[in-house]
Motif scaffolding. Structure first.
Motif, mmCIF file in Angstrom:
data_model
loop_
_atom_site.group_PDB
_atom_site.id
_atom_site.type_symbol
_atom_site.label_atom_id
_atom_site.label_comp_id
_atom_site.label_asym_id
_atom_site.label_seq_id
_atom_site.Cartn_x
_atom_site.Cartn_y
_atom_site.Cartn_z
ATOM 1 N N GLY A 40 34.808 -17.827 -78.133
ATOM 2 C CA GLY A 40 36.010 -16.950 -77.635
ATOM 3 C C GLY A 40 36.955 -16.937 -78.988
ATOM 4 N N GLN A 46 42.114 -14.757 -74.049
ATOM 5 C CA GLN A 46 41.017 -15.645 -73.983
ATOM 6 C C GLN A 46 41.506 -16.861 -73.351
ATOM 7 N N ARG A 49 41.695 -16.376 -69.470
ATOM 8 C CA ARG A 49 40.152 -16.375 -68.982
ATOM 9 C C ARG A 49 39.454 -17.708 -68.798
ATOM 10 N N GLY A 334 33.646 -18.932 -70.457
ATOM 11 C CA GLY A 334 34.863 -18.287 -70.895
ATOM 12 C C GLY A 334 35.479 -17.222 -70.035
ATOM 13 N N SER A 335 34.534 -16.878 -68.920
ATOM 14 C CA SER A 335 35.362 -16.151 -68.081
ATOM 15 C C SER A 335 34.717 -16.441 -66.276
#
Length: 361
Positions: A40, A46, A49, A334-335
């Motif tokens: 990321g 980011q 997220r 990452g999400s």
């Protein structure tokens, strides 16, 4: 820090998973799928997220979070700390792991990286320039001591559950193997002192090549020798039992060397890193479990046919966590969308030992 009572209570709150989803780590119980925070951009977007994804993961049954001080220029550690503080999940139910070894920038890449390293670390006396490899890697006790302090501050924690010495094989580019073992022992001694002080609960090594390559490889390090140095460090400090408790290494369908390459001398001959760790009662945490996203497109047909899961990602995760001795397979989350798919993999049974071995026949 993570505690026996809180992690077992967390497990009891997530009974809907397959019975093999939670595994032992010391006196705690932890999920066999963990949050990775490596990938990321180093951006506020980011960060947001990751913060949401970590909160979702903690509420969904994932209680292992892995990071490192250099990930996203310290942003990953900071967002992990934020997410834990803001979560409704008890901090003592969560295993938090981080790493030190690579010189980190602060929030963003500086205009002059070399000048930043000189002013922040060399001129300040934190790092002896002779201890730096590639201008960015150091394992000297004083540096690791400094990095541990910074990680504790970034995370906002009193105790880090598992602290890794990060990619020690990097030092082999400029130093002999014996010199690297000596430095590891000196650093382990300092970590044993920090463990006695309550700053860390356990420690280990996080590697990329060192433990999965043949003995003659330039990046090879012997896991039995590393364990021996950790025991010597515990003896030097007067700790009855070493705090060396875990190793991290890449393992996936395309990178199975940690299971197949017999490069470590065990009691009955040469063994793979995973088998040696299993018999030495070390916990194994796998990185690159979906090969940093490369396995999203599919697995070899003959392997995919043996694995449960609705997607290639879920089957790849289940391959990694099926290997004997694996405690947790780390996956980048990452999400929030990643969390949903990754956590769902835990609803399928991993392969048994004989079925896993059959993959390599």
């Amino acid at each position: 820090m993570a505690t026996q009572s809180a992690t077992w209570a967390y497990r009891d709150d997530h009974q809907d998973f397959a019975r093999t989803y939670f595994r032992r780590f010391g006196d705690c119980v932890v999920s066999s799928i963990g949050v990775g925070t490596y990938l990321g951009d180093p951006s506020d977007e980011q960060d947001d997220r990751y913060r949401e994804a970590i909160d979702d993961a903690l509420r969904s049954g994932v209680n292992v979070i892995d990071t490192a001080i250099n990930y996203r220029h310290q942003r990953s550690e900071r967002v992990v700390g934020d997410a834990i503080r803001e979560s409704s999940v008890d901090r003592e139910a969560v295993l938090v792991a981080t790493k030190g070894g690579f010189v980190p920038f602060d929030a963003e890449r500086p205009a002059d990286p070399g000048e930043y390293v000189r002013s922040e670390y060399v001129d300040s006396g934190v790092v002896d320039p002779d201890d730096l490899v590639r201008g960015q890697h150091c394992l000297a006790p004083a540096f690791i001591d400094d990095q541990l302090d910074r990680s504790l501050d970034n995370l906002g924690l009193e105790t880090i559950d598992l602290y890794y010495v990060h990619n020690p094989e990097t030092q082999l580019e400029s130093n002999s193997r014996d010199a690297v073992y000596d430095q590891l022992e000196a650093t382990f001694t300092r970590l044993e002192e920090r463990r006695a002080a309550g700053d860390i609960k356990h420690y280990g090594v996080a590697t990329w090549q060192a433990l999965r390559v043949p003995e003659g490889h330039d990046s090879y390090l012997s896991l039995p020798e590393i364990v021996r140095r950790a025991r010597a460090a515990a003896d030097a400090v007067g700790n009855e039992v070493t705090g060396f408790r875990g190793i991290q290494l890449p393992f996936n369908v395309e990178m199975a060397d940690a299971f197949t390459v017999e490069a470590h001398e065990g009691a009955e001959g040469r063994q793979s890193a995973m088998w040696f760790a299993h018999e030495a009662e070390l916990s194994v945490f796998t990185s690159a479990s979906i090969m940093q996203g490369k396995l999203t497109g599919g697995l070899p047909d003959e392997v995919a046919a043996r694995l449960d899961g609705e997607t290639s990602v879920q089957r790849a995760i289940n391959f990694a966590r099926s290997a004997p001795g694996v405690t947790t397979s780390l996956v980048g989350m990452g999400s929030p969308e990643h969390v949903v798919e990754n956590v769902a993999a835990g609803r399928y049974e991993p392969l048994g030992a004989s079925a896993f071995d059959a993959v390599f026949e």
